[in-house]
Motif scaffolding. Sequence first.
Motif, short mmCIF file in Angstrom:
data_model
loop_
_atom_site.label_atom_id
_atom_site.label_comp_id
_atom_site.label_asym_id
_atom_site.label_seq_id
_atom_site.Cartn_x
_atom_site.Cartn_y
_atom_site.Cartn_z
N PHE A 1 1.35 -1.03 0.03
CA PHE A 1 0.20 0.45 0.39
C PHE A 1 0.58 1.31 -0.40
O PHE A 1 1.93 1.12 0.08
CB PHE A 1 -1.09 0.06 1.33
CG PHE A 1 -1.33 -1.44 1.25
CD1 PHE A 1 -1.71 -2.48 1.71
CD2 PHE A 1 -2.99 -1.38 1.15
CE1 PHE A 1 -1.96 -3.65 2.34
CE2 PHE A 1 -3.74 -2.21 1.19
CZ PHE A 1 -3.19 -3.17 1.75
N TYR B 1 0.88 5.63 1.03
CA TYR B 1 -0.47 6.45 2.11
C TYR B 1 0.18 7.68 1.98
O TYR B 1 1.34 7.83 1.64
CB TYR B 1 -0.76 5.98 3.25
CG TYR B 1 -1.31 4.81 3.33
CD1 TYR B 1 -1.45 3.43 3.38
CD2 TYR B 1 -3.29 4.83 3.49
CE1 TYR B 1 -2.16 2.90 3.66
CE2 TYR B 1 -3.68 3.86 3.88
CZ TYR B 1 -3.51 2.74 4.18
OH TYR B 1 -3.96 2.00 4.29
N GLN C 1 0.70 11.53 3.75
CA GLN C 1 -0.21 12.26 5.32
C GLN C 1 0.23 13.91 4.77
O GLN C 1 1.47 14.10 4.38
CB GLN C 1 0.39 11.81 6.26
CG GLN C 1 0.02 12.78 7.08
CD GLN C 1 0.52 11.77 8.81
OE1 GLN C 1 1.82 11.54 8.82
NE2 GLN C 1 -0.36 11.78 10.09
N ASN D 1 -0.67 17.91 9.37
CA ASN D 1 -1.88 17.22 11.22
C ASN D 1 -3.02 17.23 10.12
O ASN D 1 -4.18 17.26 10.72
CB ASN D 1 -2.25 19.03 11.44
CG ASN D 1 -1.14 19.51 11.95
OD1 ASN D 1 0.20 18.47 12.93
ND2 ASN D 1 -0.24 20.72 11.94
N ARG D 2 -2.92 15.81 9.80
CA ARG D 2 -4.20 14.83 8.66
C ARG D 2 -3.84 13.74 9.21
O ARG D 2 -2.28 13.32 9.77
CB ARG D 2 -4.24 15.45 7.81
CG ARG D 2 -4.82 16.89 7.24
CD ARG D 2 -6.27 16.77 7.67
NE ARG D 2 -7.30 16.81 6.93
CZ ARG D 2 -8.25 16.72 7.49
NH1 ARG D 2 -8.40 17.18 8.24
NH2 ARG D 2 -8.60 15.33 6.31
N GLY D 3 -3.96 12.80 9.01
CA GLY D 3 -4.60 11.56 9.00
C GLY D 3 -3.68 11.05 7.59
O GLY D 3 -3.64 11.83 6.53
N LEU D 4 -3.58 9.71 7.01
CA LEU D 4 -3.14 8.91 6.00
C LEU D 4 -4.20 8.95 5.67
O LEU D 4 -5.39 8.85 5.37
CB LEU D 4 -2.55 7.54 6.82
CG LEU D 4 -0.76 8.04 7.12
CD1 LEU D 4 -0.70 8.44 9.19
CD2 LEU D 4 0.05 6.74 7.18
N LEU E 1 3.32 13.62 3.17
CA LEU E 1 4.58 13.11 3.36
C LEU E 1 3.90 11.35 2.98
O LEU E 1 3.06 11.29 2.91
CB LEU E 1 5.22 12.57 5.15
CG LEU E 1 5.52 12.37 6.37
CD1 LEU E 1 7.06 11.73 5.10
CD2 LEU E 1 5.82 12.51 7.38
N PHE F 1 3.49 7.58 2.75
CA PHE F 1 4.22 6.36 3.02
C PHE F 1 4.43 4.78 2.83
O PHE F 1 2.78 4.54 1.75
CB PHE F 1 3.43 5.91 4.53
CG PHE F 1 3.73 6.62 5.90
CD1 PHE F 1 2.83 7.90 6.49
CD2 PHE F 1 5.37 6.75 7.36
CE1 PHE F 1 3.85 8.99 6.96
CE2 PHE F 1 5.67 7.48 7.24
CZ PHE F 1 4.74 8.79 8.14
N PHE G 1 4.90 -0.29 8.46
CA PHE G 1 5.14 1.08 7.34
C PHE G 1 6.37 1.04 6.95
O PHE G 1 7.04 1.39 8.57
CB PHE G 1 4.29 2.87 8.23
CG PHE G 1 3.12 3.02 8.43
CD1 PHE G 1 2.18 2.04 9.30
CD2 PHE G 1 2.27 2.97 7.08
CE1 PHE G 1 0.49 2.46 9.11
CE2 PHE G 1 1.01 3.09 7.08
CZ PHE G 1 0.32 2.87 8.07
N GLY G 2 6.91 1.48 6.36
CA GLY G 2 8.28 2.54 6.38
C GLY G 2 8.31 3.53 7.14
O GLY G 2 6.89 3.96 7.61
N LYS G 3 9.69 4.45 6.84
CA LYS G 3 10.58 4.97 7.95
C LYS G 3 9.41 6.77 6.60
O LYS G 3 9.53 8.20 7.76
CB LYS G 3 11.71 5.91 7.69
CG LYS G 3 11.95 6.13 6.82
CD LYS G 3 13.32 6.50 7.19
CE LYS G 3 14.23 6.89 5.75
NZ LYS G 3 16.34 6.80 5.74
N MET H 1 9.01 12.15 2.79
CA MET H 1 9.47 13.91 2.21
C MET H 1 9.11 13.63 1.27
O MET H 1 9.86 14.43 0.78
CB MET H 1 9.24 14.67 3.99
CG MET H 1 9.07 15.85 3.19
SD MET H 1 7.59 16.13 3.84
CE MET H 1 8.01 16.22 5.20
#
Lengths: 111, 113
Positions: free
Chosen positions: A34, A36, A38, A41-44, A88, A90, A101-103, A106
């Motif tokens: 997957f 994702y 982000q 200040n938001r969710g994924l 960002l 992921f 998740f990976g790290k 950005m």
Amino acid sequence: AQSVAQPEDQVNVAEGNPLTVKCTYSVSGNPYLFWYVQYPNRGLQFLLKYITGDNLVKGSYGFEAEFNKSQTSFHLKKPSALVSDSALYFCAVRGYSTLTFGKGTMLLVSP
Amino acid sequence: DTEVTQTPKHLVMGMTNKKSLKCEQHMGHRAMYWYKQKAKKPPELMFVYSYEKLSINESVPSRFSPECPNSSLLNLHLHALQPEDSALYLCASSPQAIFEGYTFGSGTRLTVV
């Protein structure tokens, strides 16, 4: 154990240029992968997933990802970057009970 | 409804306070999760609920107490937190199938003072 690696902390690209965000994986068995995104200040937000079938997966906002089994990679791509793509990103691999998740990478798109 | 709703969006609490975070979904997902995320880092799994039963606790300190009252609701009770617990707390839900991804809420930004 399953894992994903994102080798780049940051990717810089000019608006209008193609972008690639790299991800490699390590799993036993079939990979369920997957991407994702982000925003601050938001969710994924889900972008796309690879389960089986075509190696080129198309997702939201013009993103696509290329699954390569021999290289154990699942790189995220977009033909023409937008400033609004700055966020960002992921990569993640799904196991039976969890999503690993990976790290994160950005992505900065300059005007 | 394809959303996971988290409340409150922001929370400031003292180290002696008791507060709760709430998460709700109406997608029929039977797995729900709590994650903790520090700035520019990946989410760290805290708890997993499957069919309203706690299935995974990632060695989380007891000052965090999860609760799943029904298949649509997930709470995280907070007590005697430390400043280092300040973070974005994310809730997620998913179908049980291994090839399905998670749907995340927008998170609660928690600051412990």
